[in-house]
Design an enzyme around this catalytic site. Structure first.
Site, PDB file in Angstrom:
ATOM      1  CG  HIS A  88     -47.143 -72.127 -37.932  1.00 32.67           C
ATOM      2  ND1 HIS A  88     -47.602 -70.858 -38.161  1.00 32.67           N
ATOM      3  CD2 HIS A  88     -46.560 -72.514 -39.102  1.00 32.67           C
ATOM      4  CE1 HIS A  88     -47.315 -70.491 -39.399  1.00 32.67           C
ATOM      5  NE2 HIS A  88     -46.673 -71.476 -39.987  1.00 32.67           N
ATOM      6  CD  GLU A 146     -43.194 -74.027 -40.639  1.00 33.50           C
ATOM      7  OE1 GLU A 146     -42.546 -73.517 -39.707  1.00 33.50           O
ATOM      8  OE2 GLU A 146     -43.883 -73.349 -41.426  1.00 33.50           O
ATOM      9  CG  HIS A 150     -39.119 -71.002 -40.475  1.00 32.06           C
ATOM     10  ND1 HIS A 150     -39.093 -69.626 -40.582  1.00 32.06           N
ATOM     11  CD2 HIS A 150     -40.360 -71.390 -40.898  1.00 32.06           C
ATOM     12  CE1 HIS A 150     -40.264 -69.193 -41.032  1.00 32.06           C
ATOM     13  NE2 HIS A 150     -41.040 -70.242 -41.250  1.00 32.06           N
TER      14      HIS A 150
END
Length: 283
Positions: A88, A146, A150
């Site tokens: 993930h 992602e 992040h």
């Protein structure tokens, strides 16, 4: 949060299990070197400082609580890997478990695959196309999300921390390389399998059974998330000593529990695969 053993970004553990994961624990698991950050790996561990640290190129802050998250998808492209939890991401939470996202929209890069190819990291791209899968098949969009959500929040990956003359996107490549190498030290499926816990249409488990098995194998307790009673995600927690590029990842117990209930948990086989025997082991 008790720290146990370390994961250093220096050389990689042996690779097996579906071609990528060694069935081992996290002790002395090490990652391939690349361009040095110039940071010491003997400095203060993230979330353990007692004074303000000004050089955030070598001290991860405020996101010093790192989560390597993995999916257990029972539909979509991930079902082609019936014995593998897929990637993930790697998220930098603050030490109090709050978090910030989308920290630098100017670095929300698109066409991640091309950035990685231009850096010569073809093995990384192969890995991502195999193990970092979007449930709807939109891998590029998933990787962009992602990174933007992040990856741009890591202080040690700020462009000003990179060597002079680094091409645009170098820090994103460093992010994806670190995720790959750290993920390879976390064989969640094999650790559960070692305790006799495998996907099944018939068995149920307690949360204690699952987390105890994983703690026995890894030395730390992760957080498990569920959709209803079906487990679908795991988070492995770390602090970091040094830079995301070549620092030391220190495994720690999850500071908070995931969303799974305490009992009656299912570990369903991925679509098209079968598993388990008609036995209840919930205790």
């Amino acid at each position: 949060m008790a720290s146990v053993r370390i994961v250093s970004l220096l050389s990689l553990v042996g690779i097996a299990c579906a071609g990528i994961i060694n069935n081992t624990d996290m002790s002395s698991a090490q990652l391939f070197p690349r361009a040095s950050s110039g940071c010491s790996t003997n400095g203060v561990i993230s979330c353990h400082n007692t004074t303000v640290i000004s050089n955030l190129c070598c001290f991860e802050s405020p996101g010093g609580l790192l989560l390597q998250t993995q999916f257990w998808d029972t539909s979509g492209p991930g079902t082609a890997l019936p014995t593998t939890w897929t990637v993930h991401g790697l998220w930098p939470d603050s030490c109090d478990t709050t978090f910030t996202e989308n920290c630098d929209p100017s670095r929300a890069y698109t066409d991640i695959a091309t950035i990685i190819q231009n850096a010569g990291e073809t093995e990384l791209l192969d890995f991502m196309n195999t193990f970092w899968l979007d449930i709807n098949g939109n891998n590029e969009q998933f990787w962009e999300h992602e990174w933007a959500t992040h990856g741009t929040c890591y202080s040690t990956l700020e462009p000003s921390c990179l060597p002079t003359g680094s091409p645009q996107g170098t820090e994103a490549v460093d992010f994806f390389l670190t995720v790959e190498k750290l993920y390879k030290t976390l064989p969640t499926f094999q650790w559960l399998e070692k305790a006799g816990i495998t996907p099944s249409s018939n068995r149920t488990f307690s949360l204690f059974q699952l987390t105890s098995a994983l703690k026995t194998a890894s030395g730390v307790t992760p957080a498990l998330d569920c959709s209803g009673t079906a487990i679908n995600q795991i988070s492995w927690y770390f602090n970091l000593q040094g830079s995301m590029v070549d620092g030391t990842f220190i495994p720690i117990d999850a500071p908070t529990a995931g969303s799974c209930p305490s009992s009656g948990l299912t570990y369903p086989p991925k679509s098209g695969s079968t598993g388990g025997t008609p036995t209840s082991s919930d205790s």
